[in-house]
Design a protein around this motif. Structure first.
Motif, PDB file in Angstrom:
ATOM      1  N   SER A  50      49.514  44.148  43.959  1.00  0.00           N
ATOM      2  CA  SER A  50      49.369  43.521  43.049  1.00  0.00           C
ATOM      3  C   SER A  50      48.480  42.469  43.086  1.00  0.00           C
ATOM      4  N   VAL A  51      48.302  41.649  44.133  1.00  0.00           N
ATOM      5  CA  VAL A  51      47.332  40.624  44.524  1.00  0.00           C
ATOM      6  C   VAL A  51      46.185  41.325  44.625  1.00  0.00           C
ATOM      7  N   LEU A  52      45.856  42.486  45.411  1.00  0.00           N
ATOM      8  CA  LEU A  52      44.802  42.974  45.441  1.00  0.00           C
ATOM      9  C   LEU A  52      43.741  43.365  44.308  1.00  0.00           C
ATOM     10  N   ARG A  53      44.721  43.887  43.255  1.00  0.00           N
ATOM     11  CA  ARG A  53      44.271  44.323  41.903  1.00  0.00           C
ATOM     12  C   ARG A  53      43.973  42.819  41.186  1.00  0.00           C
ATOM     13  N   ARG A  54      44.490  41.780  41.504  1.00  0.00           N
ATOM     14  CA  ARG A  54      43.841  40.596  40.705  1.00  0.00           C
ATOM     15  C   ARG A  54      42.667  40.077  41.392  1.00  0.00           C
ATOM     16  N   PHE A  55      42.486  40.326  42.591  1.00  0.00           N
ATOM     17  CA  PHE A  55      41.343  39.888  43.195  1.00  0.00           C
ATOM     18  C   PHE A  55      40.263  40.768  42.690  1.00  0.00           C
ATOM     19  N   LEU A  56      40.082  42.375  42.460  1.00  0.00           N
ATOM     20  CA  LEU A  56      39.442  43.224  42.149  1.00  0.00           C
ATOM     21  C   LEU A  56      38.947  42.903  40.826  1.00  0.00           C
ATOM     22  N   HIS A  57      39.961  42.587  39.870  1.00  0.00           N
ATOM     23  CA  HIS A  57      39.596  42.405  38.601  1.00  0.00           C
ATOM     24  C   HIS A  57      38.636  41.027  38.366  1.00  0.00           C
ATOM     25  N   ALA A  58      39.030  39.972  39.319  1.00  0.00           N
ATOM     26  CA  ALA A  58      38.082  38.658  39.325  1.00  0.00           C
ATOM     27  C   ALA A  58      36.953  39.211  39.688  1.00  0.00           C
ATOM     28  N   GLU A  59      36.616  40.135  40.733  1.00  0.00           N
ATOM     29  CA  GLU A  59      35.292  40.415  41.000  1.00  0.00           C
ATOM     30  C   GLU A  59      34.655  41.286  39.903  1.00  0.00           C
TER      31      GLU A  59
END
Length: 451
Positions: A50-59
């Protein structure tokens, strides 16, 4: 866009995520088998991905996270029988509780949460393709994958086929051509009340084929990232690779990403079946969602994480310091020029094999610097970084101390400084009556709502 690399379990090398801004990035993470409520160990992959998804979205990417639910399984049959209810009812109730418990974390839901029981047609079609290609065979109503027909078998786990044990999905030894073969379809046994018709008779799918079919149905093949706990490398993910590649002639995933286990004692993962249980909802009730998330990302995702109550208490204390920092007024003036570099180092840490401990260290370093000198914009920057790693709620923590509580806290501090501990204790009790707890920290006393 910065290069994002993840260490691929299959190759053992860091691989760059091949994606462009605005492009969908498919992520499939194996979810729970719903025979009991989940514990913190089960929650680690949910948090990591879930946190990985947040980071990729932020990128600037468009991650699509799929986390399945295995809702038909031998363990579910057994748990339902012990409870005296139909297995479908037990699975439905445990699925409801799984969603309820993970909702407590405040990380949102995955983009898709397929159920194995809703993917039966695709599972049967995939098994049929394997039979047609000579990679699978029917025996006594079961269907088995012919492991020796798939030459690369064992490359993910780096094991020799002669040293492998298929575990619970092995099937009936007397029906198999070879002991290494594993079940794709299991014929219905007496007492099993959840089953489907198939070309091979009534039964239900094996565990491994379920994920191959669910991943393909939603994300196709050659998905960007396939992940889960390191305990799934063999046999589960090894078998997923074999099934999909043998049936489709294409790889299932470009990158395999595995998180380490949460361990309660040396070299032992936390497992419901072994009694090492700290239920997720109980941990959230006691320590708060942010403490659970902070604990689960405090170590590098690939490494085991030692569970203890002091570890959760330490995570809660770290979060409290962050929340108190964020609750202070922002310094006046234009944003400090150092903030851009700090935020870049934070994002670089996550881009380098999703190094959450290094990213957290950047946030704490920023807070320490801002506490030493005026850094306009520091709180906004810290808040944005915390949001990226699932701790954004700290910025909205209950720190709106009313005027009376602030006044009492100041009076208590003065009383303690003057050695008037009786007055200090009386004020502490008065604050408790107003719903505030005073906690003395190395950085001074803080006010917080009791857990």
């Amino acid at each position: 866009m910065r290069a994002i690399t993840i260490r691929d379990t299959l190759s053992g090398e860091p691989l760059e995520l091949d994606a462009r801004p605005g492009e969908e990035v498919g992520i499939y993470a194996c979810g729970p088998t719903v025979y009991a409520r989940i514990h913190i160990g089960n929650a680690r992959p949910f948090v990591v991905f879930s946190v990985l998804r947040r980071f990729l979205h932020a990128e600037g990417l468009e991650p699509k996270l799929v986390v399945n639910v295995t809702d038909v399984n031998d363990k579910i049959y057994a748990a339902a029988e012990a409870a005296g209810i139909p297995s479908a009812d037990h699975a439905a109730e445990m699925t409801r509780l799984y969603i309820e418990d993970t909702d407590l974390l405040g990380l949102g839901r995955p983009d898709s949460e397929p159920l194995a029981t809703e993917t039966i047609a695709e599972i049967i079609a995939l098994i049929s393709a394997l039979v047609e290609r000579g990679h699978a065979y029917e025996a006594g109503g079961d269907v088995y994958f012919r492991v020796r027909s798939f030459g690369p078998y064992g490359r993910l786990s780096n094991r020799s086929p002669d040293e492998m044990d298929q575990g619970e999905e092995a099937g009936a030894a007397e029906l198999k051509e070879a002991q290494l073969d594993f079940a794709l379809w299991k014929a219905r046994k007496p007492g099993e009340d959840t089953f489907w018709g198939s070309p091979w008779g009534e039964g239900r799918p094996g565990w491994h084929i379920e994920c191959s079919a669910m991943a393909e149905r939603i994300l196709g093949t050659e998905i960007a990232i396939h992940g889960g706990g390191s305990d799934l490398i063999f046999p589960h993910h090894e078998n997923e690779i074999a099934q999909t590649e043998a049936a489709r002639g294409r790889s299932l995933a470009r990158i395999w990403m595995h998180n380490g286990m949460v361990e309660t004692r040396a070299e032992r993962k936390m497992a419901k079946s072994e009694g090492d249980v700290f239920l997720l909802h109980r941990a959230v009730e006691r320590f708060g969602a942010a403490a659970v998330i902070g604990f689960l990302i405090s170590g590098h995702y690939r490494q085991p994480l030692a569970f203890s109550e002091p570890a959760l208490e330490a995570a809660a204390a770290r979060n409290e310091r962050l929340a108190n920092f964020l609750g202070q007024p922002e310094a006046d003036g234009p944003d400090d020029p150092e903030l851009d570099a700090r935020q870049e180092r934070f994002r670089d840490a996550l881009a380098d094999d999703f190094n959450t401990p290094r990213a957290l260290a950047e946030i704490h370093s920023l807070v320490a610097e801002a506490n030493r000198r005026s850094m306009p914009g520091a709180r906004r920057a810290a808040s944005a970084m915390l949001e990226t790693i699932g701790l954004g709620a700290l910025a909205a923590a209950e720190l709106e101390h009313d005027a009376r509580a602030e006044q009492l806290a100041a009076e208590r501090t003065r009383a303690r400084a003057e050695g008037d501990f009786a007055t200090a204790d009386r004020i502490r009790d008065e604050l408790a009556g107003l719903g505030w707890e005073v906690r003395d920290t190395p950085d001074g006393p803080t006010l917080r709502r009791p857990a």
